[in-house]
Design a protein around this motif. Structure first.
Motif, short mmCIF file in Angstrom:
data_model
loop_
_atom_site.label_atom_id
_atom_site.label_comp_id
_atom_site.label_asym_id
_atom_site.label_seq_id
_atom_site.Cartn_x
_atom_site.Cartn_y
_atom_site.Cartn_z
N UNK A 192 -17.32 5.97 9.52
CA UNK A 192 -18.30 7.34 9.84
C UNK A 192 -17.93 8.58 8.72
N UNK A 193 -16.54 8.67 8.65
CA UNK A 193 -16.30 9.79 7.76
C UNK A 193 -15.64 9.56 6.13
N UNK A 194 -15.22 8.17 6.20
CA UNK A 194 -14.72 8.02 4.80
C UNK A 194 -15.02 6.66 4.42
N UNK A 195 -14.86 6.32 2.93
CA UNK A 195 -14.79 4.97 2.66
C UNK A 195 -13.85 4.08 3.25
N UNK A 196 -14.40 2.82 3.55
CA UNK A 196 -13.37 2.02 4.23
C UNK A 196 -12.31 1.47 3.31
N UNK A 197 -12.79 1.70 1.87
CA UNK A 197 -11.95 1.06 0.82
C UNK A 197 -10.67 1.72 0.92
N UNK A 198 -10.33 2.69 1.42
CA UNK A 198 -9.00 3.30 1.21
C UNK A 198 -8.15 3.03 2.20
N UNK A 199 -8.60 2.32 3.35
CA UNK A 199 -7.75 2.13 4.63
C UNK A 199 -6.61 1.40 4.38
N UNK A 200 -6.55 0.52 3.48
CA UNK A 200 -5.24 -0.28 3.50
C UNK A 200 -4.16 0.43 2.64
N UNK A 201 -4.64 1.36 1.78
CA UNK A 201 -3.75 2.21 0.91
C UNK A 201 -3.12 3.19 2.03
N UNK A 202 -3.93 3.86 2.95
CA UNK A 202 -3.30 4.78 3.86
C UNK A 202 -2.49 4.09 4.72
N UNK A 203 -2.91 2.92 5.33
CA UNK A 203 -2.15 2.28 6.37
C UNK A 203 -0.64 1.96 5.73
N UNK A 225 -15.44 -10.36 -4.43
CA UNK A 225 -14.97 -8.87 -4.69
C UNK A 225 -15.55 -7.97 -3.83
N UNK A 226 -15.72 -8.13 -2.36
CA UNK A 226 -15.94 -7.49 -1.34
C UNK A 226 -15.12 -6.41 -0.81
N UNK A 227 -15.27 -5.55 -0.06
CA UNK A 227 -14.61 -4.42 0.68
C UNK A 227 -13.04 -4.82 0.64
N UNK A 228 -13.00 -5.99 0.96
CA UNK A 228 -11.34 -6.45 1.35
C UNK A 228 -10.62 -6.51 0.17
N UNK A 229 -11.07 -7.35 -1.03
CA UNK A 229 -10.43 -7.09 -2.18
C UNK A 229 -10.28 -5.82 -2.83
N UNK A 230 -11.49 -4.94 -2.45
CA UNK A 230 -11.49 -3.62 -3.02
C UNK A 230 -10.40 -2.67 -2.30
N UNK A 231 -10.12 -3.05 -0.96
CA UNK A 231 -9.02 -2.33 -0.52
C UNK A 231 -7.69 -2.64 -1.16
N UNK A 232 -7.62 -3.86 -1.35
CA UNK A 232 -6.30 -4.42 -2.07
C UNK A 232 -6.12 -3.88 -3.47
N UNK A 233 -7.29 -3.55 -4.00
CA UNK A 233 -7.06 -3.02 -5.58
C UNK A 233 -6.70 -1.45 -5.46
N UNK A 234 -7.17 -1.00 -4.46
CA UNK A 234 -6.93 0.56 -4.17
C UNK A 234 -5.51 0.81 -3.96
N UNK A 235 -4.83 -0.31 -3.17
CA UNK A 235 -3.61 0.16 -2.61
C UNK A 235 -2.44 -0.56 -3.64
N UNK A 236 -2.94 -1.42 -4.35
CA UNK A 236 -2.00 -2.37 -5.40
C UNK A 236 -1.44 -1.50 -6.55
N UNK A 237 -0.30 -2.10 -7.04
CA UNK A 237 0.49 -1.64 -8.06
C UNK A 237 0.21 -2.74 -9.25
N UNK A 238 0.58 -4.05 -8.88
CA UNK A 238 0.33 -5.43 -9.85
C UNK A 238 -0.57 -6.43 -9.38
N UNK A 239 -1.46 -6.84 -10.32
CA UNK A 239 -2.29 -7.64 -9.90
C UNK A 239 -2.15 -9.16 -10.50
N UNK A 269 -2.16 3.41 -10.71
CA UNK A 269 -0.89 2.79 -10.64
C UNK A 269 -1.24 1.33 -10.80
N UNK A 270 -2.42 0.77 -10.99
CA UNK A 270 -2.76 -0.59 -10.84
C UNK A 270 -2.73 -1.25 -12.09
#
Ligand SMILES: Nc1ncnc2c1ncn2[C@@H]1O[C@H](COP(=O)(O)OP(=O)(O)OP(=O)(O)O)[C@@H](O)[C@H]1O
Ligand SMILES: [Mg+2]
Length: 350
Positions: A192-203, A225-239, A269-270
């Motif tokens: 409702x309020x924010x893009x799902x993609x930030x969830x993992x980073x915040x957690x 390359x759906x939302x779950x992988x995108x969550x990881x890219x948002x939170x990651x430092x090294x791929x 930081x990715x």
């Protein structure tokens, strides 16, 4: 550039995400010079607001800034193609890091839940990465029990790997497994309020504030390359991207690299820590061909690792022992190859 511990040391002050802090308050509490922080504000690595000549920093912005600085290093293992070796690499490399003394958290973002299978861990559907992302999306930072709720949730979710009679290193590995429920998040692009993609980073930022004992996080992702992988890219430092020798088209890697380029804007930081060949066999023509193809593609060439992992039947036997290969057969060629991949990844990640 990632800041090192020398730049900022974490203080004891509990940060209220909704409160505004002055530069001096944060500088004194966290023992960092005001000049360093001013620079971070000017380069927008740290978000702040100017009131007259004074900077004001919102608690939540400080938390996400210091979370990146202080928190565990986050490794993401991804490739849009299935069967490339993502789960195999994630489990084995994480265990090798634990053998080096690191406390490692494995996060499974693939609804298939292969990490739990590889480590032969039972999965309780109420303690998985689905809860993690869900809680983040529901619990506002201004919630009065924000810290407490996260402490409870993370404590509940961090599951130690049983290691009776096995290598001590497993005692330093924790797993938050995946469950089919994750597919629901895969479908819901926006909360409702924010893009799902930030969830993992915040957690993960919340993890650093409630349990600073984890040194690094290894994330396994689904073959898309759906939302779950995108969550990881948002939170990651090294791929790290394993790819199969037979994947001559390399389109899974190319699509991933394009996505990484887009995500650098949101997550500066990715870094790409390497493309690692899997199922290698230098006696075959395909082995040389695919390496040559990569060397000719400017988007991929700088990241190709020298080390590779050969195709070996023992990879399919190890799961039956409930142990990652590097523990089941530590002296095998495959274990040595995985160690060589890790060494190269670490060189590039640092
Ligand atoms: N070097 C190897 N030699 C032989 N078999 C391997 C090798 N690496 C992985 N495998 C096997 O190949 C299969 C796919 O590997 P894995 O599950 O790690 O890939 P993945 O990229 O995670 O797949 P998915 O996209 O479905 O999640 C598994 O059965 C695994 O045991
Ligand atoms: Mg997998």
């Amino acid at each position: 550039m990632r800041m090192t511990d020398r730049d900022v040391r974490l203080g004891d002050m509990e940060i209220d995400p909704g409160k505004m802090y002055t530069l001096r308050e944060l500088a004194e509490e966290f023992q960092v010079s005001e000049r360093t922080l001013t620079r971070k504000l000017e380069t927008q690595e740290l978000r702040g607001y100017k009131v007259g000549a004074q900077w004001r920093i919102k608690g939540r912005d400080w938390m996400s800034f210091s979370g990146v600085v202080q928190g565990p290093h986050v490794y993401v293992v991804a490739n849009a193609k299935g069967g490339a070796g993502k789960s195999t690499f994630t489990a084995n490399l994480a265990v090798l890091r634990a053998q080096e003394g690191r406390r490692v958290l494995l996060l499974d973002l693939d609804p298939q839940g292969h990490l739990a299978t590889l480590l032969r861990m039972p999965v309780d559907p109420s303690r998985t990465t689905a809860q993690l992302l869900d809680e983040e999306l529901r619990l506002g930072r201004t919630h009065p029990q924000f810290q407490e709720r996260w402490r409870t949730l993370w404590t509940d979710l961090l599951q130690p790997i049983p290691h009776e009679g096995a290598d001590d290193a497993l005692g330093r590995v924790f797993l938050v497994p995946a469950h089919n429920d994750l597919q629901d998040l895969e479908r819901a692009n926006f909360h409702r309020t924010k893009p799902v993609e930030y969830a993992l980073k915040e957690a993960i930022a919340a993890l650093s504030t409630v349990n600073p004992d984890i040194d690094e996080i290894w994330i396994d992702t689904p073959p898309n390359l759906g939302p779950l992988t995108r969550n990881a890219l948002m939170a990651g430092h090294s791929l790290l991207s394993p790819f199969a020798k037979s994947d001559l088209g390399l389109d899974g890697l190319e699509r991933l690299m394009s996505l990484v380029e887009q995500y650098l804007e949101f997550n500066p930081y990715l870094r790409i820590a390497g493309l690692a060949m899997n199922f290698g066999n230098p006696r075959t023509i395909m082995h040389g061909e695919i390496r040559e193809t990569i060397r000719q593609r400017p988007q991929l060439a700088p990241y190709l690792l020298e080390a590779y992992v050969s195709e070996a039947e023992r990879f399919n036997q190890a799961p039956r022992l409930g142990l990652p290969l590097v523990l089941a057969e530590p002296n095998s060629v495959s274990a040595n190859e995985l160690r060589a991949v890790l060494a190269e990844v670490m060189q590039r990640a640092e």
